[in-house]
Each structure stands twice: as C-alpha cells, then as structure tokens.
Write a protein that holds these residues in place. Structure first.
Motif, PDB file in Angstrom:
ATOM      1  N   ARG A 502       0.927  -1.074  -0.180  1.00 18.64           N
ATOM      2  CA  ARG A 502      -0.001  -0.129   0.043  1.00 18.64           C
ATOM      3  C   ARG A 502       0.904   1.169  -0.037  1.00 18.64           C
ATOM      4  O   ARG A 502       1.837   1.287   1.152  1.00 18.64           O
ATOM      5  N   ILE A 503       0.650   2.094  -1.130  1.00 18.06           N
ATOM      6  CA  ILE A 503       1.638   3.173  -1.206  1.00 18.06           C
ATOM      7  C   ILE A 503       0.878   4.427  -1.164  1.00 18.06           C
ATOM      8  O   ILE A 503      -0.268   4.664  -1.943  1.00 18.06           O
ATOM      9  N   HIS A 504       1.731   5.334  -0.462  1.00 17.89           N
ATOM     10  CA  HIS A 504       0.827   6.786  -0.225  1.00 17.89           C
ATOM     11  C   HIS A 504       2.107   7.913  -0.633  1.00 17.89           C
ATOM     12  O   HIS A 504       2.908   7.810  -0.100  1.00 17.89           O
ATOM     13  N   ILE A 505       1.642   8.848  -1.546  1.00 15.06           N
ATOM     14  CA  ILE A 505       2.111   9.986  -1.458  1.00 15.06           C
ATOM     15  C   ILE A 505       1.481  11.151  -0.865  1.00 15.06           C
ATOM     16  O   ILE A 505       0.354  11.457  -1.227  1.00 15.06           O
ATOM     17  N   ASP A 506       2.226  11.753   0.279  1.00 16.82           N
ATOM     18  CA  ASP A 506       1.454  12.611   1.061  1.00 16.82           C
ATOM     19  C   ASP A 506       1.388  13.956   0.729  1.00 16.82           C
ATOM     20  O   ASP A 506       2.112  14.207  -0.219  1.00 16.82           O
ATOM     21  N   ARG A 507       0.832  14.954   1.461  1.00 21.33           N
ATOM     22  CA  ARG A 507       0.769  16.307   1.014  1.00 21.33           C
ATOM     23  C   ARG A 507       2.128  17.079   0.956  1.00 21.33           C
ATOM     24  O   ARG A 507       2.311  18.030   0.359  1.00 21.33           O
ATOM     25  N   ASP A 508       3.223  16.559   1.516  1.00 18.71           N
ATOM     26  CA  ASP A 508       4.592  17.032   1.561  1.00 18.71           C
ATOM     27  C   ASP A 508       5.423  16.358   0.331  1.00 18.71           C
ATOM     28  O   ASP A 508       6.654  16.727   0.275  1.00 18.71           O
ATOM     29  N   GLY A 509       4.813  15.557  -0.470  1.00 13.34           N
ATOM     30  CA  GLY A 509       5.373  14.887  -1.420  1.00 13.34           C
ATOM     31  C   GLY A 509       6.291  13.729  -1.086  1.00 13.34           C
ATOM     32  O   GLY A 509       7.102  13.054  -1.859  1.00 13.34           O
ATOM     33  N   ARG A 510       6.167  13.228   0.174  1.00 14.59           N
ATOM     34  CA  ARG A 510       6.869  12.022   0.355  1.00 14.59           C
ATOM     35  C   ARG A 510       6.173  10.687   0.099  1.00 14.59           C
ATOM     36  O   ARG A 510       5.027  10.665   0.079  1.00 14.59           O
ATOM     37  N   LEU A 511       6.887   9.815  -0.339  1.00 21.42           N
ATOM     38  CA  LEU A 511       6.693   8.474  -0.499  1.00 21.42           C
ATOM     39  C   LEU A 511       6.561   7.514   0.600  1.00 21.42           C
ATOM     40  O   LEU A 511       7.488   7.209   1.005  1.00 21.42           O
ATOM     41  N   TRP A 512       5.376   6.986   1.031  1.00 16.75           N
ATOM     42  CA  TRP A 512       5.204   5.907   1.953  1.00 16.75           C
ATOM     43  C   TRP A 512       4.816   4.880   1.286  1.00 16.75           C
ATOM     44  O   TRP A 512       3.830   4.525   0.709  1.00 16.75           O
ATOM     45  N   ILE A 513       5.696   3.688   1.694  1.00 17.64           N
ATOM     46  CA  ILE A 513       5.454   2.304   1.280  1.00 17.64           C
ATOM     47  C   ILE A 513       5.079   1.418   2.582  1.00 17.64           C
ATOM     48  O   ILE A 513       5.858   1.263   3.334  1.00 17.64           O
ATOM     49  N   PHE A 514       3.937   0.743   2.412  1.00 20.90           N
ATOM     50  CA  PHE A 514       3.714   0.082   3.484  1.00 20.90           C
ATOM     51  C   PHE A 514       3.309  -1.360   3.128  1.00 20.90           C
ATOM     52  O   PHE A 514       2.641  -1.711   2.551  1.00 20.90           O
ATOM     53  N   PRO A 515       4.382  -2.117   3.531  1.00 25.67           N
ATOM     54  CA  PRO A 515       4.357  -3.479   3.234  1.00 25.67           C
ATOM     55  C   PRO A 515       3.345  -4.346   3.993  1.00 25.67           C
ATOM     56  O   PRO A 515       3.674  -4.756   5.217  1.00 25.67           O
ATOM     57  N   VAL A 516       2.485  -5.056   3.355  1.00 21.64           N
ATOM     58  CA  VAL A 516       1.289  -5.648   4.161  1.00 21.64           C
ATOM     59  C   VAL A 516       1.500  -7.051   3.809  1.00 21.64           C
ATOM     60  O   VAL A 516       1.368  -7.457   2.969  1.00 21.64           O
ATOM     61  N   ARG A 543     -10.339 -19.564  13.409  1.00 23.38           N
ATOM     62  CA  ARG A 543      -9.804 -18.793  14.428  1.00 23.38           C
ATOM     63  C   ARG A 543      -8.255 -18.629  14.292  1.00 23.38           C
ATOM     64  O   ARG A 543      -7.592 -17.975  14.693  1.00 23.38           O
ATOM     65  N   ARG A 544      -7.689 -19.484  13.212  1.00 27.74           N
ATOM     66  CA  ARG A 544      -6.331 -19.680  12.952  1.00 27.74           C
ATOM     67  C   ARG A 544      -5.882 -18.412  12.111  1.00 27.74           C
ATOM     68  O   ARG A 544      -4.557 -18.211  11.800  1.00 27.74           O
ATOM     69  N   ALA A 545      -6.905 -17.697  11.356  1.00 24.43           N
ATOM     70  CA  ALA A 545      -6.314 -16.907  10.351  1.00 24.43           C
ATOM     71  C   ALA A 545      -6.142 -15.596  11.228  1.00 24.43           C
ATOM     72  O   ALA A 545      -6.439 -15.027  12.202  1.00 24.43           O
ATOM     73  N   THR A 546      -5.152 -14.945  10.360  1.00 25.58           N
ATOM     74  CA  THR A 546      -4.618 -13.657  10.957  1.00 25.58           C
ATOM     75  C   THR A 546      -4.770 -12.575  10.054  1.00 25.58           C
ATOM     76  O   THR A 546      -5.029 -12.631   8.926  1.00 25.58           O
ATOM     77  N   PRO A 547      -4.935 -11.167  10.725  1.00 23.39           N
ATOM     78  CA  PRO A 547      -5.465 -10.000  10.031  1.00 23.39           C
ATOM     79  C   PRO A 547      -4.186  -9.375   9.200  1.00 23.39           C
ATOM     80  O   PRO A 547      -2.989  -9.802   9.593  1.00 23.39           O
ATOM     81  N   PRO A 548      -4.395  -8.711   8.213  1.00 23.93           N
ATOM     82  CA  PRO A 548      -3.175  -8.027   7.642  1.00 23.93           C
ATOM     83  C   PRO A 548      -2.351  -7.277   8.743  1.00 23.93           C
ATOM     84  O   PRO A 548      -3.097  -6.504   9.676  1.00 23.93           O
ATOM     85  N   ALA A 549      -1.049  -7.059   8.605  1.00 27.33           N
ATOM     86  CA  ALA A 549      -0.429  -6.593   9.503  1.00 27.33           C
ATOM     87  C   ALA A 549       0.875  -6.104   8.655  1.00 27.33           C
ATOM     88  O   ALA A 549       1.329  -6.638   7.386  1.00 27.33           O
ATOM     89  N   LEU A 550       1.691  -5.173   9.163  1.00 33.88           N
ATOM     90  CA  LEU A 550       2.837  -4.683   8.464  1.00 33.88           C
ATOM     91  C   LEU A 550       4.202  -5.789   8.772  1.00 33.88           C
ATOM     92  O   LEU A 550       4.274  -6.122   9.720  1.00 33.88           O
ATOM     93  N   ILE A 551       4.559  -6.059   7.647  1.00 32.03           N
ATOM     94  CA  ILE A 551       5.725  -6.770   7.604  1.00 32.03           C
ATOM     95  C   ILE A 551       6.947  -5.950   8.300  1.00 32.03           C
ATOM     96  O   ILE A 551       7.785  -6.566   9.010  1.00 32.03           O
ATOM     97  N   GLU A 552       7.134  -4.891   8.013  1.00 33.89           N
ATOM     98  CA  GLU A 552       8.404  -4.154   8.637  1.00 33.89           C
ATOM     99  C   GLU A 552       7.544  -2.516   8.719  1.00 33.89           C
ATOM    100  O   GLU A 552       6.499  -2.401   8.119  1.00 33.89           O
ATOM    101  N   PRO A 553       8.204  -1.557   9.486  1.00 38.71           N
ATOM    102  CA  PRO A 553       7.615  -0.353   9.522  1.00 38.71           C
ATOM    103  C   PRO A 553       7.895   0.552   8.213  1.00 38.71           C
ATOM    104  O   PRO A 553       8.486  -0.079   7.386  1.00 38.71           O
TER     105      PRO A 553
END
Length: 574
Positions: A502-516, A543-553
């Motif tokens: 999941r990738i976000h270009i924010d209002r300051d022009g920074r690129l955020w990459i969220f590895p899910v 009950r063993r299924a896990t929700p989406p989470a960040l792989i790393e920050p």
C-alpha cells in the motif's frame, strides 16, 4: 448441486499433477514460439500509436492533487483463499495496520490498483482470469468503495497464450471485475502528484525491450522534470536473478532494466517493484533507493532462504527485510515429507511407473520372482529384460534432466542418486510383494489372483514411496544445496504468507510504502448478511486466520531530488 453457502472457490494449482506438467510444457513451448516469431507488443503499438500517460496529478476539476493512495499486488489468481484474502484487504475503505512494535497506521484504499505480473495461474485464458482473479476481486469490492483504476503488466504466465487474453481484458477499455482500465498497451505510465511517476514495463519472455516501448518511454521521459522521481514496475526482479536463478539462465533482463534507466529515462529510479518470486524481500542502498519484491498476491509461496548466502547487490543494495524470515522458510521446506498429501496424482504416476519398472522381472517365468518363492527379482537374466532396461534408462535420464543446474558439476550425480533411490524402492517393494504372495499367502504361480495382487501391491507401494522419495530429494536439495527452490515450494502449494504494497504520496510529496503481510489466510467463508459488505466474509470458526499487518515499519522516501544518505530508511510516526 453447488452448495450455496460456499464461494465459487478454485483450489490452488497442483504443479506436480502429471497432466499439469505436460500442459505447462506445451504452453511454454507455444509461448516461446509466439514470442520469437510474433511479438504482440508491436501490434498493440500500431493500434494505439499516441498513448498518453494517465494523469493522477490533477483532480476532476483540474486542480493539483495533494496526495494519492495506490496498491500494488503481484502474482495473484491462484487459489481462492489466498487471492480473496488479499483482495479483501485491498478493497477496504480504510485498513489499520500494526507493526511488530505495536504502532498502528491508518491507511486508505487506493485510487489505483496495479497488478504487477502473473495475474493468473497456471496459464492465461479469459476463463482463467475470470474464475481465479476477477471473480475474487469483484466479490471483495462489492459495497466497499469506488473501484480503483486498474493497471497491469504481464508476467510469463500472462504471456503463455501470446498475451491475447491479457490485452483483451486490460488494454481495450473494459471494466474487468468492475475495475476501470486506461492503458492501451501491455505497459503504462501514470503521472502522480508532487513529481512522482509510476511506470510499468513489459519485458515479454526472452526478449529485449522492444522499439515501440523504448519510444513510448522516451516520450514519457521528455515530459519529466529534472527533479521528478520514478517508481518502476517489472514483472521479474532483475536485480536478484543472477543469485536465485540457475547458471546460464537469461541475463538480458538486468541489461534491459539498466538500459531503460540510464539510456531511456535518463535518471536513476527511486523505487523498483517486482513480483515473480512469491514472497516479500526488500533491498536498499545508501541513497535510500529501494528494490522491492512483493509477489504475494495469491500464488504459492517461494522460499526466502536462497541465495544460501546473501550477497550485496549492484550499487550497494543490501537486504533489509524478507517475509517469511529465512529461518521460517527453512522450516517450511520440511513439509516436503508430506509431499504425497499435497500431490496425490503424482502418487498415481509413480505407482504406475513402479509397476512398469519391476513387473517385467516378476512376470519373467522361470527367472523372475513370480515363478519361485525363493528367487530374487535381481537374479539371472531378468536384469537383461528389454522392458526393464528401457524403463530404467528413461527413469534415470529423466531425473538427471530434472536435476537443478544449481548443483553444478554434481547435477548428473544428483539425478543419478535420485533415480537409484526410486529403482531400489521399486525392487524392494517387488521382493516384499513376492514373499507375501508366495510364502505368506501361498498363492500358486502362475495364477490371475497372484498377478492381480502383485500389481496392486506394487502400485500401492509406488503410490506411497515415489512421492516420499521425491519430497525427501527436494528437501535435501533446497536446504543442503540451495537447489530446486521453485519445485520444493510449488509442491507444497502454500496459500499463506501473502503480501501486497500500500503506497501513499502525502501532502509534502513524501512516498510512504506500507508492506502488508497476511501470515495465515482465511480458509472458511460465509455469505455476507448485507449488500454493503463483501460478497463473502471470514467465518469466525476459522480462528487461526490472521489479520493484515505490517511486515516491517513503513519505508519513507523524501521528495527531494538529492536525498540524504538515510532518506529511504524506515521511519515510524508515533
């Protein structure tokens, strides 16, 4: 009649199904012929000579956008559980993600969805795309949010029908699964806010980048400013190929990428994205540039413990994270002891093979073991039986050819030992069958009852022992020698350890990459109770299924044209 309480699920592809192996071999030969003699990309360029970039830097009113979200999913369209679990996470209006430290990040569903290669398995077809890819995404997006604009690049599996189905679905203005498409070729360019560009390439199968594609990206580069930044999507990770592919495999891909970066675009790429390897792996250099593999959209898991020794890549790129971890990947490989459980049709094949291998010896009256309860299947001239020698030769040559080139000079020996294990098992099964039929049960020779029993027992022995030996061979090959990574994990058809970006270009022009990442996908579903929900929701009994989470920050890349040395390193906002 189909159970109305179950989704129209397709199971994951069984890659060791003998019929599947033959089908894939024929498809690969066909696609190679088509790729060499009739390049579909040239025809598409003639049909769409003036393709402009899709502009997401402005809004519907013509004003400049301040931010944009988009999602990157690669190697999808295999089993329902894995593909639909990823599609559900992608389709949510908002997705709260937590990292290992417990910090939470609120993310939004993207306006753009990128299929990063291999959008269907095992081979491309309109029905295949519909059943394995589009149907899960249509069901997941129902009632969730406005459908994102879809862009796609083809991988090798998309090319297996000469790219016909891919072009029909994604390059002709259709709305597959309700997703609007804009591209008119198998590659694309998207202009994003704050000087960011998203480019997707098509490197075909064994091809150089074609001339129309070069001209296309040259025209795109002419529209870029000096300070603009590029996110480049490839179907395959050129930067890791020399380390994870056998010696002698294609080397043109990395040259193509460098040519595109230096000669066509005229600037360094800030972020490389690729699939093809079905796991998450990120490399970074001292400038903060990223090379990310995120091929966890739905296909079987690939190992992360190859290469056996992680080398520094070109330009100082070093490994920063992988999912699953190297230790977990090595443990997963041990599941090959249960090879038969995942590949029962392969057991049928080896059962028949064992019968063909040893029955000529046992049926050789007066010499073979059927004629005498005390004789051995290896005694006398039985070993000169032409059928036995022919089947043995085919077995040995086939397994030597199957042996991975990563063995190097030991390849022939590895294949020979593998073949000898099967031959020894077949002869021992034949000997045990003979003793059981004669000494224990006292069945006369010759007799139909004895012959039928021997054939049945040899088949059962081959059904169980053949896959077990294959699983043991793959386990030792990968964990001890770093060989057969694709075969050792495709055999397991693991739906878990999925990922997307999941990738976000924010209002300051920074690129955020969220590895899910999704550690364990849902395996039980139930129909939704409301039309405002996705068509199928997780059954709480799983009950063993896990929700989406960040792989790393999240990885954050600054907008500045000359980033500081640590600009691309992970930053966490509390």
């Amino acid at each position: 009649m189909r159970n109305a309480a179950r989704p129209p699920a397709r199971r994951m592809v069984s890659w060791f199904d003998p019929f599947m192996l033959v089908k894939m071999a024929l498809r690969a030969a066909f696609s190679e012929l088509i790729g060499r003699q009739a390049d579909r990309r040239l025809l598409d360029a003639l049909e769409a000579p003036m393709t402009e970039p899709s502009d997401f830097s402005v809004d519907a009113n013509g004003g400049l956008r301040e931010e944009v979200w988009f999602d990157y999913v690669a190697d999808l369209g295999d089993g329902w559980n894995s593909t639909y679990s990823v599609a559900l996470a992608v389709s949510r209006k908002t997705l709260t993600l937590r990292d290992a430290a417990g910090l939470e990040y609120e993310t939004r569903g993207g306006e753009i969805l990128v299929f990063g290669g291999d959008a269907v398995y095992p081979v491309a077809s309109v029905n295949g795309y519909e059943e394995r890819t589009l149907r899960p995404y249509a069901a997941a997006l129902r009632g969730q949010r406005p459908p994102p604009h879809l862009f796609a690049i083809p991988g090798n599996h998309d090319w297996y029908d000469g790219l016909t189905s891919f072009v029909r679905l994604f390059c002709q203005g259709r709305h597959p699964a309700g997703l609007p498409t804009r591209q008119r070729r198998s590659y694309f360019a998207v202009k994003l806010p704050h000087g960011w560009w998203l480019l997707g390439t098509d490197m075909q199968l064994e091809s150089d980048i074609d001339a129309p594609q070069v001209r296309y990206f040259q025209a795109i580069a002419a529209q870029m400013r000096q300070e603009d930044r590029i996110i480049l999507c490839h179907a395959e990770p050129a930067w890791l190929w020399p380390q994870v592919r056998p010696p002698g495999d294609r080397t043109d891909l990395e040259n193509n990428v460098e040519f595109l970066q230096s000669r066509v675009l005229g600037k360094k790429v800030s972020v490389f994205l690729a699939g093809d390897l079905h796991h998450y792996r990120r490399h970074e250099n001292h400038e903060g540039r990223q090379k990310i593999i995120a091929g966890g959209g739905g296909a079987f898991l690939h190992p992360t413990h190859i290469p056996r020794k992680e080398f520094q890549l070109a330009d100082g790129f070093t490994l920063r994270a992988c999912f699953p971890s190297i230790a977990a990947s090595r443990r997963i490989c041990w599941r090959n002891f249960g090879f038969l459980w995942k590949n029962p049709r392969f057991g049928v094949f080896t059962g028949i093979l064992y019968v063909l291998l040893v029955w000529p010896l046992m049926a050789d009256a007066g010499v073979g073991s059927v004629s005498s309860e005390t004789s051995s299947p290896l005694r006398g001239t039985a070993l000169l039986d032409p059928v036995f020698l022919l089947v043995t030769a085919v077995l040995m040559l086939g397994l030597i050819g199957f042996a991975d080139r990563r063995f190097g000079r030991l390849r022939g020996l590895a294949g020979l030992l593998h073949g000898l294990m099967h031959l020894t098992a077949a002869l021992l099964i034949a000997r045990g069958t003979t003793l059981l039929a004669g000494s224990v049960l006292g069945l006369p020779f010759p007799s139909p009852q004895r012959d039928l029993l021997c054939v049945a027992l040899i088949f059962l022995g081959g059904f169980f022992m053949g896959p077990t030996i294959m699983g043991l061979y793959l386990l030792v090959s990968l964990n001890a020698f770093g060989a057969h990574p694709n075969e050792a994990f495709s055999s397991l058809a693991i739906p878990d350890w999925k990922n997307f970006l999941r990738i976000h270009i924010d209002r300051d022009g920074r690129l955020w990459i969220f590895p899910v990442g999704i550690r364990r996908v849902t395996r039980a579903w139930k129909p939704a109770s409301s039309v405002d929900d996705p068509e199928w929701v997780a059954d709480p009994r799983d009950r063993r299924a896990t929700p989406p989470a960040l792989i790393e920050p999240p990885i954050v890349i600054e907008r500045s044209a000359a980033p500081p040395r640590d600009a691309g390193r992970a930053r966490v906002s509390k």
